[in-house]
Design an enzyme around this catalytic site. Sequence first.
Site, PDB file in Angstrom:
ATOM      1  N   SER A  14       0.815  -1.226   0.000  1.00 51.90           N
ATOM      2  CA  SER A  14       0.000   0.000   0.000  1.00 51.90           C
ATOM      3  C   SER A  14       0.845   1.270   0.000  1.00 51.90           C
ATOM      4  O   SER A  14       1.777   1.424   0.794  1.00 51.90           O
ATOM      5  CB  SER A  14      -0.918   0.022   1.225  1.00 51.90           C
ATOM      6  N   SER A  16      -0.690   4.161   0.431  1.00 53.11           N
ATOM      7  CA  SER A  16      -1.485   5.154   1.155  1.00 53.11           C
ATOM      8  C   SER A  16      -0.676   5.874   2.242  1.00 53.11           C
ATOM      9  O   SER A  16      -0.793   7.100   2.374  1.00 53.11           O
ATOM     10  CB  SER A  16      -2.723   4.499   1.779  1.00 53.11           C
ATOM     11  N   THR A  59      -8.959  -1.692   3.126  1.00 58.44           N
ATOM     12  CA  THR A  59      -8.747  -2.237   1.792  1.00 58.44           C
ATOM     13  C   THR A  59      -8.950  -3.758   1.803  1.00 58.44           C
ATOM     14  O   THR A  59      -9.494  -4.311   2.766  1.00 58.44           O
ATOM     15  CB  THR A  59      -7.385  -1.765   1.210  1.00 58.44           C
ATOM     16  N   LYS A  63     -13.682  -4.506   2.958  1.00 54.52           N
ATOM     17  CA  LYS A  63     -14.552  -3.330   2.808  1.00 54.52           C
ATOM     18  C   LYS A  63     -16.019  -3.614   3.130  1.00 54.52           C
ATOM     19  O   LYS A  63     -16.703  -2.774   3.711  1.00 54.52           O
ATOM     20  CB  LYS A  63     -14.431  -2.770   1.385  1.00 54.52           C
ATOM     21  N   ALA A 120     -16.099  -9.199  -7.973  1.00 49.16           N
ATOM     22  CA  ALA A 120     -17.368  -8.870  -7.310  1.00 49.16           C
ATOM     23  C   ALA A 120     -17.145  -8.549  -5.835  1.00 49.16           C
ATOM     24  O   ALA A 120     -18.022  -8.729  -5.008  1.00 49.16           O
ATOM     25  CB  ALA A 120     -18.336 -10.039  -7.471  1.00 49.16           C
ATOM     26  N   TYR A 208      -1.738  -1.062  -8.768  1.00 46.12           N
ATOM     27  CA  TYR A 208      -0.808   0.013  -9.098  1.00 46.12           C
ATOM     28  C   TYR A 208       0.581  -0.356  -8.599  1.00 46.12           C
ATOM     29  O   TYR A 208       0.726  -1.241  -7.770  1.00 46.12           O
ATOM     30  CB  TYR A 208      -1.271   1.345  -8.479  1.00 46.12           C
TER      31      TYR A 208
HETATM   32  P1  NDP Z   1     -12.029  -8.121  -2.422  1.00 46.29           P
HETATM   33  O1  NDP Z   1     -11.228  -9.104  -1.661  1.00 46.29           O
HETATM   34  O2  NDP Z   1     -13.228  -7.510  -1.795  1.00 46.29           O
HETATM   35  O3  NDP Z   1     -12.533  -8.833  -3.794  1.00 46.29           O
HETATM   36  C1  NDP Z   1     -11.629  -9.554  -4.569  1.00 46.29           C
HETATM   37  C2  NDP Z   1     -12.330 -10.050  -5.833  1.00 46.29           C
HETATM   38  O4  NDP Z   1     -11.333 -10.620  -6.673  1.00 46.29           O
HETATM   39  C3  NDP Z   1     -13.377 -11.140  -5.597  1.00 46.29           C
HETATM   40  O5  NDP Z   1     -14.397 -10.978  -6.543  1.00 46.29           O
HETATM   41  C4  NDP Z   1     -12.595 -12.428  -5.860  1.00 46.29           C
HETATM   42  O6  NDP Z   1     -13.393 -13.498  -6.317  1.00 46.29           O
HETATM   43  C5  NDP Z   1     -11.689 -11.965  -6.987  1.00 46.29           C
HETATM   44  N1  NDP Z   1     -10.415 -12.688  -7.104  1.00 46.29           N
HETATM   45  C6  NDP Z   1      -9.436 -12.792  -6.179  1.00 46.29           C
HETATM   46  N2  NDP Z   1      -8.369 -13.455  -6.684  1.00 46.29           N
HETATM   47  C7  NDP Z   1      -8.701 -13.782  -7.965  1.00 46.29           C
HETATM   48  C8  NDP Z   1      -8.032 -14.481  -9.000  1.00 46.29           C
HETATM   49  N3  NDP Z   1      -6.805 -14.997  -8.822  1.00 46.29           N
HETATM   50  N4  NDP Z   1      -8.667 -14.636 -10.186  1.00 46.29           N
HETATM   51  C9  NDP Z   1      -9.898 -14.145 -10.385  1.00 46.29           C
HETATM   52  N5  NDP Z   1     -10.600 -13.465  -9.438  1.00 46.29           N
HETATM   53  C10 NDP Z   1     -10.010 -13.290  -8.235  1.00 46.29           C
HETATM   54  O7  NDP Z   1     -11.003  -7.014  -2.924  1.00 46.29           O
HETATM   55  P2  NDP Z   1     -11.280  -5.493  -3.284  1.00 46.29           P
HETATM   56  O8  NDP Z   1     -12.468  -5.425  -4.160  1.00 46.29           O
HETATM   57  O9  NDP Z   1     -11.238  -4.661  -2.075  1.00 46.29           O
HETATM   58  O10 NDP Z   1      -9.960  -5.138  -4.124  1.00 46.29           O
HETATM   59  C11 NDP Z   1      -9.707  -5.717  -5.397  1.00 46.29           C
HETATM   60  C12 NDP Z   1      -8.397  -5.183  -5.947  1.00 46.29           C
HETATM   61  O11 NDP Z   1      -8.489  -3.793  -6.216  1.00 46.29           O
HETATM   62  C13 NDP Z   1      -7.215  -5.341  -4.981  1.00 46.29           C
HETATM   63  O12 NDP Z   1      -6.094  -5.715  -5.747  1.00 46.29           O
HETATM   64  C14 NDP Z   1      -7.024  -3.944  -4.409  1.00 46.29           C
HETATM   65  O13 NDP Z   1      -5.701  -3.708  -3.999  1.00 46.29           O
HETATM   66  C15 NDP Z   1      -7.397  -3.098  -5.638  1.00 46.29           C
HETATM   67  N6  NDP Z   1      -7.844  -1.750  -5.274  1.00 46.29           N
HETATM   68  C16 NDP Z   1      -7.169  -0.655  -5.750  1.00 46.29           C
HETATM   69  C17 NDP Z   1      -7.600   0.619  -5.462  1.00 46.29           C
HETATM   70  C18 NDP Z   1      -6.857   1.778  -5.979  1.00 46.29           C
HETATM   71  O14 NDP Z   1      -7.046   2.875  -5.435  1.00 46.29           O
HETATM   72  N7  NDP Z   1      -6.056   1.636  -7.008  1.00 46.29           N
HETATM   73  C19 NDP Z   1      -8.797   0.868  -4.641  1.00 46.29           C
HETATM   74  C20 NDP Z   1      -9.455  -0.342  -4.243  1.00 46.29           C
HETATM   75  C21 NDP Z   1      -8.981  -1.588  -4.528  1.00 46.29           C
HETATM   76  P3  NDP Z   1     -14.289 -14.393  -5.300  1.00 46.29           P
HETATM   77  O15 NDP Z   1     -15.557 -13.607  -5.045  1.00 46.29           O
HETATM   78  O16 NDP Z   1     -14.530 -15.632  -6.087  1.00 46.29           O
HETATM   79  O17 NDP Z   1     -13.454 -14.622  -4.082  1.00 46.29           O
END
Ligand code: NDP
Length: 266
Positions: A14, A16, A59, A63, A120, A208
């Site tokens: 991170s 941040s 994060t 969330k 999702a 990022y």
């Molecule tokens: P969550 O843990 O809430 O959700 C992760 C999602 O990714 C789920 O849908 C999960 O599927 C899926 N997933 C995880 N690993 C894989 C994989 N190997 N292949 C396919 N699908 C996968 O995470 P967030 O939504 O909070 O964050 C998602 C990403 O976004 C992170 O990398 C985070 O760092 C980044 N992010 C960046 C931000 C920015 O400011 N640039 C802001 C917010 C997030 P399942 O439901 O099946 O478990």
Amino acid sequence: MKLFAVFGNPIAHSKSPILHNYTLYKLKINARYCRYLLDSSKDFRELFFSLGLSGANITIPFKEEIAKICDEVCGIAQKIGAVNTIINKNNKIIGYNTDALGFYKNIESKNIKNALVLGAGGSARAIAMILREKNIDVIIANRSKKNLIFFDKKGFETCLSDELSKSTKEFDIIINATSSSINDTLPLQKDILESLFERSKIAFDLMYGKKCKFLESAKEKGLDTIDGAKMLLYQAIPALSIFTNIDESRIKPHMEEIYKIINKEN
Ligand code: NDP
């Protein structure tokens, strides 16, 4: 001194703390911002208060869970059901979501009519909700069903990622809102992804700070690509404004300054 933190797992990547600490220093605010590797959201309330935090960012992957334990959830975070920013207001936890607008600022100048969101989780919720608010058609695809239920209930078109092999739809933008890039993998099967890229214009990955396979593959297919660096910046500016009650216009120049320095290094 006020204390802030970002909670997540993983958390070492991170940026941040750099953005917030630099800006707090420049604004002469007596405060520090650190990162915290959270194993579980169980007992988070007790942890948050015992650390004496005035506010925090949340994060991956907490969330949605933290939204449920907030005393109050404000603004678009209510619709999203996920928070990335919380504050301690008179010993109550108040939650916000700055990811949605943080994401949208990256694409508002582009002519986008429809989007495919991969993933999702909490970030996918924020992105889907803001896209719908801006009248952009959205399809949400995820590798498993459970997290899609939220979107189904809200009336979004959803599918399992594998089912995209049958789709012939063209997309203005494909957004990787999964955490696949953190783990250096693609969010779905390579052949399905390449076929989607062949009929799309822009690829966006929330990751990022490092090269990712998703954007590399999109570039090879001739798409415009956007990584998550500016989303990080644009969600951090309103988050710090919520933490400090300082207007975003005073925060923005300092955050943009340190953002440029960080991105020169990468
Ligand atoms: P969550 O843990 O809430 O959700 C992760 C999602 O990714 C789920 O849908 C999960 O599927 C899926 N997933 C995880 N690993 C894989 C994989 N190997 N292949 C396919 N699908 C996968 O995470 P967030 O939504 O909070 O964050 C998602 C990403 O976004 C992170 O990398 C985070 O760092 C980044 N992010 C960046 C931000 C920015 O400011 N640039 C802001 C917010 C997030 P399942 O439901 O099946 O478990």
